[in-house]
Structures are given as structure tokens and as C-alpha cells.
Scaffold this active site. Structure first.
Site, mmCIF file in Angstrom:
data_model
loop_
_atom_site.group_PDB
_atom_site.id
_atom_site.type_symbol
_atom_site.label_atom_id
_atom_site.label_comp_id
_atom_site.label_asym_id
_atom_site.label_seq_id
_atom_site.Cartn_x
_atom_site.Cartn_y
_atom_site.Cartn_z
ATOM 1 N N LYS A 218 0.840 -1.198 0.000
ATOM 2 C CA LYS A 218 0.000 0.000 0.000
ATOM 3 C C LYS A 218 0.878 1.252 0.000
ATOM 4 O O LYS A 218 0.699 2.153 -0.804
ATOM 5 C CB LYS A 218 -0.912 -0.029 1.223
ATOM 6 C CG LYS A 218 -1.820 1.158 1.348
ATOM 7 C CD LYS A 218 -2.777 0.992 2.512
ATOM 8 C CE LYS A 218 -3.482 2.308 2.796
ATOM 9 N NZ LYS A 218 -4.437 2.221 3.895
ATOM 10 N N GLU A 224 10.495 -4.524 4.739
ATOM 11 C CA GLU A 224 10.589 -5.947 4.397
ATOM 12 C C GLU A 224 10.279 -6.157 2.910
ATOM 13 O O GLU A 224 11.008 -6.840 2.182
ATOM 14 C CB GLU A 224 9.602 -6.780 5.227
ATOM 15 C CG GLU A 224 9.837 -6.740 6.719
ATOM 16 C CD GLU A 224 9.126 -5.577 7.419
ATOM 17 O OE1 GLU A 224 8.962 -4.511 6.793
ATOM 18 O OE2 GLU A 224 8.760 -5.744 8.593
ATOM 19 N N GLY A 279 -4.914 -1.834 5.049
ATOM 20 C CA GLY A 279 -4.101 -2.970 4.590
ATOM 21 C C GLY A 279 -4.754 -4.311 4.869
ATOM 22 O O GLY A 279 -4.835 -5.185 4.002
ATOM 23 N N ARG A 280 -5.268 -4.496 6.079
ATOM 24 C CA ARG A 280 -5.830 -5.810 6.440
ATOM 25 C C ARG A 280 -7.225 -6.016 5.884
ATOM 26 O O ARG A 280 -7.840 -7.055 6.127
ATOM 27 C CB ARG A 280 -5.788 -5.980 7.962
ATOM 28 C CG ARG A 280 -6.428 -4.863 8.740
ATOM 29 C CD ARG A 280 -6.037 -4.901 10.216
ATOM 30 N NE ARG A 280 -6.502 -3.741 10.962
ATOM 31 C CZ ARG A 280 -5.844 -2.586 11.031
ATOM 32 N NH1 ARG A 280 -4.698 -2.444 10.410
ATOM 33 N NH2 ARG A 280 -6.321 -1.578 11.740
ATOM 34 N N GLU A 365 -4.852 -6.511 14.844
ATOM 35 C CA GLU A 365 -4.330 -5.205 14.432
ATOM 36 C C GLU A 365 -5.446 -4.158 14.484
ATOM 37 O O GLU A 365 -5.191 -2.962 14.612
ATOM 38 C CB GLU A 365 -3.718 -5.281 13.018
ATOM 39 C CG GLU A 365 -2.739 -4.159 12.737
ATOM 40 C CD GLU A 365 -1.914 -4.367 11.475
ATOM 41 O OE1 GLU A 365 -0.722 -4.731 11.565
ATOM 42 O OE2 GLU A 365 -2.466 -4.169 10.369
ATOM 43 N N HIS A 396 -5.231 -32.923 18.058
ATOM 44 C CA HIS A 396 -4.106 -33.744 18.500
ATOM 45 C C HIS A 396 -2.967 -32.892 19.055
ATOM 46 O O HIS A 396 -1.839 -33.369 19.181
ATOM 47 C CB HIS A 396 -3.615 -34.624 17.343
ATOM 48 C CG HIS A 396 -4.661 -35.607 16.921
ATOM 49 N ND1 HIS A 396 -4.802 -36.844 17.509
ATOM 50 C CD2 HIS A 396 -5.670 -35.504 16.015
ATOM 51 C CE1 HIS A 396 -5.836 -37.477 16.964
ATOM 52 N NE2 HIS A 396 -6.375 -36.682 16.050
ATOM 53 N N LYS A 515 9.079 -0.492 14.409
ATOM 54 C CA LYS A 515 9.653 -0.205 13.083
ATOM 55 C C LYS A 515 10.713 0.886 13.201
ATOM 56 O O LYS A 515 11.792 0.808 12.612
ATOM 57 C CB LYS A 515 8.555 0.293 12.129
ATOM 58 C CG LYS A 515 7.647 -0.759 11.564
ATOM 59 C CD LYS A 515 6.773 -0.091 10.495
ATOM 60 C CE LYS A 515 5.560 -0.917 10.156
ATOM 61 N NZ LYS A 515 4.646 -0.209 9.257
HETATM 62 O O1 F6P Z 1 3.005 -2.753 9.844
HETATM 63 C C1 F6P Z 1 1.691 -3.126 9.685
HETATM 64 C C2 F6P Z 1 1.220 -2.819 8.310
HETATM 65 O O2 F6P Z 1 1.123 -1.439 8.137
HETATM 66 C C3 F6P Z 1 -0.091 -3.496 8.021
HETATM 67 O O3 F6P Z 1 -1.178 -2.797 8.479
HETATM 68 C C4 F6P Z 1 -0.036 -3.656 6.553
HETATM 69 O O4 F6P Z 1 -0.959 -4.604 6.113
HETATM 70 C C5 F6P Z 1 1.402 -4.070 6.362
HETATM 71 O O5 F6P Z 1 2.105 -3.315 7.322
HETATM 72 C C6 F6P Z 1 1.962 -3.890 4.994
HETATM 73 O O6 F6P Z 1 1.929 -2.551 4.579
HETATM 74 P P1 F6P Z 1 2.162 -2.139 3.061
HETATM 75 O O7 F6P Z 1 1.073 -2.754 2.245
HETATM 76 O O8 F6P Z 1 2.113 -0.654 3.047
HETATM 77 O O9 F6P Z 1 3.498 -2.658 2.635
#
Ligand code: F6P
Length: 551
Positions: A218, A224, A279-280, A365, A396, A515
Site C-alpha cells: 500500500k 521488508e 491494509g488488512r 491489528e 491432536h 519499526k
Molecule cells: O506494519 C503493519 C502494516 O502497516 C499493516 O497494516 C499492513 O498490512 C502491512 O504493514 C503492509 O503494509 P504495506 O502494504 O504498506 O506494505
């Protein structure tokens, strides 16, 4: 704006939990806490009919909950006091209910198959939503029918979605769930972890000539994702040789056009979404591109259609007949009155194996917050710990604790009536276990029953107290449409709980501090002298790592 003193005091007298309805519920709880589900069922042969609800292809049986008709009535009064209906309308109509980021919350517009106008800042968002859907469909069709070719003229075989959190969990979960609908030539892969092992292992088996990368972020700034995306770009260029080939092998899904261009992806190959998609809650947006590639535009439309049907139900059904509201208020009942700490999600479905992971982000979240939407610290429990795995495997592993441990763990059992593989005996065994577990949790086994069963001594460890609550969600079959309904059901459950707890469920400031600290720590890991700028523990660990660091 609240003062700091107010923020720390937990004295927001306006919230539902400080209204008389909660005192009533607390009093009512005293009369229900010792009732046993076994007795409630014995006293009311109609309990299943009374406490179950069918919406489309989903049956919810909530009769195995520690409630009476009065409980439900009071819980619905609490929902009404919180103005769930009013907030629901505010959300659907695009009001900026995400008050810390000043954003609308409109994942519902992404699946608004009725195409009625949805306004944000005086503009109808539906034309843009439909345009991106069309762009996704056209692009996916070219990849699926072999028309979109890699740099050596071969059709795409593997698609790698690089993203994390909401840009990974939703599409990944749906891709697994809709295995039966996948294109036979195309395999999707999901890289999220910045542990280099993830990207290295995944790329090892892939051929750059036939691999397409979707960089899904987004913000297009997530460390990452960008680290993995740059690595994939390098990996590709080392093999393909020419930057001109990137256009055929890298596309982006983002709200951030400048950053996409900066990365070197042609913005013609960018699929847009908007800041009013959290995002979620974004799998319905262009973030679902890998889903469209895998199952095709029609099945993606069916997924959206299922969610839209759940949206319509949620928006129009009275609170007491409203599936998301019922699930939400049962959760509130256990969290805030019984003191339950967690909520188990137990899909009896191999294809839904990532649903618990997905719901962890969606729920925790959203509602893992201790400051309310008016900046006051809350003095009641909010979002529960969401956990679980596929039911049979869980049986199990950890069910022992649910049956005989000391904690109350409400559980959602989810299954579909149709055997996806055609292995009907397998499916009957699965179903029998699903039913047996909910029955055993509810009924338990008394000392007398245990003795009557001829169980050898010692008998006490073999007695089951029972009275453990569960919901059963039975899908006719796992299809794109029913999956869309199921996901939207949980989204709205989370929404309702957020309203009752007076939270803004649509920000996530809690992930920011870590972060920021990671960015500060990263260069320190390569420092030539001992790091002393943190607490003793963090300094000690950094310096230990510096000594062992292999780079
Ligand atoms: O750090 C959490 C978050 O902001 C989530 O809410 C989101 O889904 C994820 O990181 C990834 O964010 P992006 O789509 O901006 O890379």
C-alpha cells in the site's frame, strides 16, 4: 481533543461500558455464569432453532454458547447503546471514521456489486473501483491465456507476490482456499519475510523467463517488502541482463505512484488502490491481483459478490438477526463479562488452513488497542488474542487445554458440508470430529457418566466439566462466493466489537515504534565499537550479535 490527564484516566463516561446497560449485563452475568449448557439444552428442545441463523450459504449455530434469551436481548441493547447501526451507516457512506488518519473505511465499496454511488470528499469512488477491477481482469486474462510473454517469449508460469501483512495474508489465504478454481499453468508464490531464507529459497526453484513479480505494498515503503523486491529485481536482472525486460516481469500494487516509478516499474503496470482501504481489509482491492491471476476475474467477482451479500445482510438485518452482530456480541460477552482472554478459530478445512493467521491480523491489528477513539485509556478488555489452526490437527495438539484446562476459550468451528476432493469417507470423519468436539466441549462428561462408562481409576482426570462455548459455522461448500461471505462476516464482527469498545479499528499505531527502533538499530549492528546507547539488555544483545555477525 482530550487532555493528557484525561487520556490517562480511563474516565470516558460516554462509552457503552460506562452506561447502565453494562451494569445490567454484569448483574445478569451473575445469574448465568453457573448455568450449564447441558441443562440449558435439556430445558429447551428448541434451543438450536432459537439460536441459529442462516445467511446465504452459511449456517451459524450459536446455541452452544453460555447465553439465555435474556442474555441476547441485553447484548443487543448494548449494541444499540453503542449505536452500532449509526456507525455502520457512517462506514458504508464513506464518513471518515478512521479518525486518527482522517480516512474513510470503504473496503465495502470495493465489492459494491450494486454499483450504487459511494462518496468520498464529494466524489463517487465507484468509477475508479470499477476501472481498476477491469484493468486487473484484462491483465490477468492476458497472463492466463498465454498472451503476456516473458522476455524470451515464453508464457508466465510462476507469479511471486512480494508483500507483508495485509498485502500478503489475505491473497495468500484466498489462494489456498480456492485451490479447486486455479488456472492449471499458473502457480502463485508469496514472499513476506525479510529473513533472506524466504526469498532465496523461493527464487531457487523459479525460472526468470517465466516468472512475474507483483510488488504489493500500500505504502511502497515497507522495509521488508522493498528489501525483498529489490533483491528479486537484482536476481532477475542478473539473469535477464537488460532493464528493458523489467516491464514484462514486474508489476506493482500500491497507492504510491511516485515510489512505484522510483523503483523502476512502469506505472502503466501499476494497479492502484486508495488510502480508504486498510491494509488488512485490502484483499478485495488490487492487492487481490494474485487471486485474479490464479482463479480468474469471474471467480474474483464471485468472491466480491459473496462479501457484498454479507455487506447487505449486515447493513439491513435487525441487530438480533444479524450474523456479524451476533458473533461480535458473543465475543464481547466472553471478553468483558466472563474474562476470556482469547478466541480460537478452528477451520475443519485444509484449504482454510491460513484463516486463523489471516484473522489474527484482521482482528488483533484492528482491536488490539487500549486507547479509545476519543484518546482515553480504556478500563475494560478490548480485542482478544486470536489463535488456532485446522481443527483436526488442533485436536491432536492443544484441544486438551480447551477441554480440561483452567481457561475459558470460546471457539469458532468452521466447516463446509461438501467434500472438496470427493473423498466422502474422509469428509464424514472430519464432520464427525467437528460435531463430536463441539458436543464434548458443551456437554462434558460427569463423574457419574465417567464411572458408568467403566473407566478405570483414577476417574477424576477423565471427567470433563464441559460448558465450553463454541460457534459452529457450516458452509454449504467452500466456493468463491461463500468464502467472500465468510471473510466479510469476520470483518464486520471486528467492526461491531470496535464500536462497542469505542475504538478506531482502522489504524495500527502499535506497530510503528518497533519499526522506528529497528531502523535506528540496523546501522548499529555494523558499528566498529561497542554500542552503549540502549538499555543494558539491548546493548548486550547488539554487542553479542556484532561479535558473531557473519557479514
Ligand atoms: O506494519 C503493519 C502494516 O502497516 C499493516 O497494516 C499492513 O498490512 C502491512 O504493514 C503492509 O503494509 P504495506 O502494504 O504498506 O506494505
Amino acid at each position: 481533543m482530550q487532555t493528557t490527564q484525561e487520556s490517562l484516566s480511563g474516565n470516558n463516561q460516554q462509552v457503552p461500558f460506562h452506561q447502565p446497560i453494562c451494569a445490567e449485563l454484569r448483574q445478569h452475568y451473575q445469574s448465568v455464569r453457573d448455568l450449564h449448557l447441558r441443562d440449558l439444552f435439556a430445558a429447551d428442545p428448541q434451543r438450536f432453532e432459537r439460536f441459529s441463523l442462516q445467511v446465504g450459504s452459511i449456517l451459524l449455530d450459536y446455541s452452544k454458547n453460555r447465553i439465555t434469551a435474556d442474555t441476547l436481548k441485553l447484548l443487543m441493547q448494548l449494541a444499540a447503546t453503542a449505536d452500532v447501526a449509526g456507525w455502520r451507516e457512517r462506514m458504508f457512506q464513506g464518513e471518515k471514521i478512521n479518525n486518527t488518519e482522517h480516512r474513510s473505511v470503504l473496503h465495502t465499496a470495493l465489492r459494491n456489486r450494486s454499483n450504487t454511488p459511494v462518496m468520498v470528499d464529494g466524489e463517487n469512488v465507484m468509477p475508479a473501483v470499477n476501472a481498476v477491477l477491469e484493468q486487473m481482469g484484462k491483465f490477468a486474462e492476458r497472463v492466463r491465456n498465454g498472451e503476456w510473454l516473458g522476455y524470451t517469449g515464453k508464457p508466465i508460469v510462476d507469479v511471486v507476490n512480494i508483500g507483508i501483512g495485509g498485502s500478503d495474508l489475505g491473497p495468500h489465504m484466498v489462494y489456498q482456499a480456492l485451490k479447486a478454481y486455479r488456472h492449471p499453468r499458473l502457480d502463485m508464490h508469496y514472499i513476506s519475510n525479510v529473513d533472506g531464507a524466504h526469498v532465496v529459497e523461493k527464487l531457487e526453484s523459479l525460472d526468470p523467463e517465466t516468472t512475474l513479480f507483483i510488488v504489493a505494498s500500500k505504502t511502497f515503503t515497507t522495509q521488508e517488502t522493498m528489501t525483498n523486491a529489490h533483491y528479486a529485481r537484482e536476481w532477475f536482472l542478473q539473469r535477464a541482463g537488460d532493464e528493458a525486460h523489467i516491464a514484462k516481469h514486474f508489476v506493482a500494487v500500491s497507492t504510491n505512484q511516485d515510489a512505484v516509478a522510483g523503483f523502476g516499474i512502469d506505472t502503466a503496470n501499476m494497479f492502484e488502490f486508495w488510502d480508504w482501504v486498510g491494509g488488512r481489509y485490502s484483499l478485495w482491492s488490487a492487492i487481490g491481483l494474485s487471486i485474479v491471476l490464479a482463479v480468474g476475474a469471474d471467480n474474483f467477482a464471485a468472491l466480491l459478490g459473496g462479501a457484498h451479500d454479507m455487506d447487505k445482510h449486515f447493513r439491513s438485518a435487525p441487530l438480533e438477526q444479524n450474523m456479524p452482530v451476533i458473533l461480535a456480541m458473543l465475543g464481547v460477552w466472553y471478553s468483558n463479562f466472563f474474562g476470556a482472554e482469547s478466541q480460537a478459530v478452528l477451520p475443519y478445512d485444509h484449504y482454510l488452513r491460513s484463516l486463523p493467521l489471516y484473522l489474527q491480523q484482521a482482528d488483533m491489528e484492528s482491536n488490539g488497542k487500549s486507547v479509545d477513539r476519543d484518546s482515553n485509556t480504556v478500563d475494560y478488555s478490548t480485542g482478544p488474542i486470536i489463535w488456532g489452526t485446522t481443527g483436526i490437527n488442533g485436536q491432536h495438539a492443544f484441544y486438551q487445554l480447551i477441554h480440561q484446562g483452567t481457561r475459558l476459550i470460546p471457539a469458532d468451528f468452521i466447516i463446509s458440508a461438501t467434500a472438496p476432493t470427493g473423498l466422502h469417507e474422509h469428509h464424514d470423519i472430519l464432520m464427525a470430529n467437528f460435531l463430536a468436539q463441539t458436543e464434548a466441549l458443551m456437554h462434558g462428561r460427569t463423574l457419574e457418566e465417567t464411572i458408568a462408562n467403566g473407566v478405570p481409576a483414577p476417574v477424576a482426570p477423565k471427567v470433563f466439566a464441559g460448558n465450553h462455548p463454541s460457534n459452529a459455522l457450516l458452509l454449504d461448500a467452500l466456493t468463491p462466493h461463500s468464502l467472500g461471505m465468510l471473510i466479510a462476516l469476520y470483518e464486520h464482527k471486528i467492526f461491531v466489537q470496535g464500536i462497542v469498545w469505542n475504538l478506531n479499528s482502522y489504524d495500527q499505531w502499535g506497530v510503528e515504534l518497533g519499526k522506528q527502533l529497528a531502523k535506528r538499530i540496523q546501522p548499529e549492528l555494523q558499528a566498529s565499537t561497542a554500542v552503549t546507547t540502549h538499555d543494558a539488555s539491548t546493548n548486550g544483545l547488539i554487542n553479542h550479535y556484532r561479535r558473531l555477525r557473519t557479514g
